[in-house]
Design a protein around this motif. Structure first.
Motif, PDB file in Angstrom:
ATOM      1  N   LEU A   1     -18.648 -47.033 -19.750  1.00  0.00           N
ATOM      2  CA  LEU A   1     -18.284 -45.484 -19.666  1.00  0.00           C
ATOM      3  C   LEU A   1     -16.837 -44.917 -20.477  1.00  0.00           C
ATOM      4  O   LEU A   1     -15.577 -46.392 -20.217  1.00  0.00           O
ATOM      5  CB  LEU A   1     -17.465 -44.603 -18.225  1.00  0.00           C
ATOM      6  CG  LEU A   1     -19.337 -45.362 -17.200  1.00  0.00           C
ATOM      7  CD1 LEU A   1     -18.828 -44.699 -16.124  1.00  0.00           C
ATOM      8  CD2 LEU A   1     -19.866 -44.172 -17.873  1.00  0.00           C
ATOM      9  N   VAL A   2     -16.817 -44.525 -21.534  1.00  0.00           N
ATOM     10  CA  VAL A   2     -15.571 -44.372 -22.057  1.00  0.00           C
ATOM     11  C   VAL A   2     -15.025 -42.569 -21.898  1.00  0.00           C
ATOM     12  O   VAL A   2     -15.974 -41.552 -22.165  1.00  0.00           O
ATOM     13  CB  VAL A   2     -15.748 -44.801 -24.208  1.00  0.00           C
ATOM     14  CG1 VAL A   2     -14.292 -44.395 -24.415  1.00  0.00           C
ATOM     15  CG2 VAL A   2     -15.589 -45.704 -23.376  1.00  0.00           C
ATOM     16  N   GLU A   3     -13.962 -42.177 -21.482  1.00  0.00           N
ATOM     17  CA  GLU A   3     -13.895 -40.524 -21.277  1.00  0.00           C
ATOM     18  C   GLU A   3     -12.548 -40.277 -22.732  1.00  0.00           C
ATOM     19  O   GLU A   3     -11.914 -40.947 -22.870  1.00  0.00           O
ATOM     20  CB  GLU A   3     -12.520 -39.958 -20.297  1.00  0.00           C
ATOM     21  CG  GLU A   3     -13.329 -40.840 -18.245  1.00  0.00           C
ATOM     22  CD  GLU A   3     -13.171 -42.658 -18.525  1.00  0.00           C
ATOM     23  OE1 GLU A   3     -13.381 -42.039 -16.710  1.00  0.00           O
ATOM     24  OE2 GLU A   3     -12.408 -43.304 -19.173  1.00  0.00           O
ATOM     25  N   SER A   4     -12.590 -39.496 -22.353  1.00  0.00           N
ATOM     26  CA  SER A   4     -12.230 -38.790 -23.874  1.00  0.00           C
ATOM     27  C   SER A   4     -11.144 -37.219 -23.831  1.00  0.00           C
ATOM     28  O   SER A   4     -12.521 -36.479 -22.984  1.00  0.00           O
ATOM     29  CB  SER A   4     -12.739 -38.579 -25.346  1.00  0.00           C
ATOM     30  OG  SER A   4     -13.861 -37.870 -25.433  1.00  0.00           O
ATOM     31  N   GLY A   5     -10.609 -36.259 -23.998  1.00  0.00           N
ATOM     32  CA  GLY A   5     -10.195 -35.356 -24.251  1.00  0.00           C
ATOM     33  C   GLY A   5      -9.487 -34.464 -23.383  1.00  0.00           C
ATOM     34  O   GLY A   5      -8.594 -33.343 -23.446  1.00  0.00           O
ATOM     35  N   GLY A   6      -8.564 -35.326 -22.611  1.00  0.00           N
ATOM     36  CA  GLY A   6      -7.706 -35.095 -22.148  1.00  0.00           C
ATOM     37  C   GLY A   6      -6.526 -35.241 -22.832  1.00  0.00           C
ATOM     38  O   GLY A   6      -6.350 -34.640 -24.346  1.00  0.00           O
ATOM     39  N   GLY A   7      -5.188 -34.160 -22.284  1.00  0.00           N
ATOM     40  CA  GLY A   7      -3.490 -33.232 -22.898  1.00  0.00           C
ATOM     41  C   GLY A   7      -3.222 -32.278 -22.271  1.00  0.00           C
ATOM     42  O   GLY A   7      -3.216 -32.787 -21.129  1.00  0.00           O
ATOM     43  N   LEU A   8      -2.317 -32.199 -22.315  1.00  0.00           N
ATOM     44  CA  LEU A   8      -1.411 -31.294 -21.996  1.00  0.00           C
ATOM     45  C   LEU A   8      -1.611 -29.183 -22.492  1.00  0.00           C
ATOM     46  O   LEU A   8      -2.142 -29.415 -23.651  1.00  0.00           O
ATOM     47  CB  LEU A   8       0.346 -31.853 -22.308  1.00  0.00           C
ATOM     48  CG  LEU A   8       1.087 -30.779 -21.722  1.00  0.00           C
ATOM     49  CD1 LEU A   8       1.801 -30.793 -20.359  1.00  0.00           C
ATOM     50  CD2 LEU A   8       3.212 -30.964 -23.030  1.00  0.00           C
TER      51      LEU A   8
END
Length: 118
Positions: free
Chosen positions: A4-11
């Motif tokens: 599983l590979v997550e992406s899309g986080g941020g401030l």
């Protein structure tokens, strides 16, 4: 095995939106329910939302119901978490997990940081 590979986080600022993605791979990932969890500093990891690879059933924690939407794209083997009306208390590391049922986990992704400023 499931990867599983997550992406899309941020401030982001309070009231704004983010969409997280979780790309799944491996020979058995479609056998699992896909769940999102989050862990804020000093707190235990908590369930956020879950979805199956088939059907329309989803599950949400009360704290995000009405603001977050979980969805999937079977062609891309990807699960999404659309987060709207974000609040500072949504700040956490968000993890994608594959489990046997909603709110469970057998495999984890590496996590992605979401920070919501007030």
């Amino acid at each position: 095995q499931v990867q599983l590979v997550e992406s899309g986080g941020g401030l982001v600022q309070a009231g704004e939106s983010l969409r997280l993605s979780c790309a799944a791979s491996g020979p058995t990932f479609r056998n699992y329910v896909m769940n999102w969890f989050r862990q804020a500093p000093g707190k235990e990891r908590e369930f956020v939302a879950g979805i199956r690879w088939t059907g329309v059933t989803t599950s949400y924690s009360d704290s995000v119901k009405g603001r977050f939407t979980i969805s999937r794209d079977n062609a891309k083997n990807t699960v999404y978490l659309q987060m709207n009306s974000l609040k500072p208390e949504d700040t956490a590391v968000y993890y994608c997990a594959a489990g046997s049922i909603f709110r469970s986990y057998a495999y984890w992704g590496q996590g992605t940081q979401v920070t919501v400023s007030s």
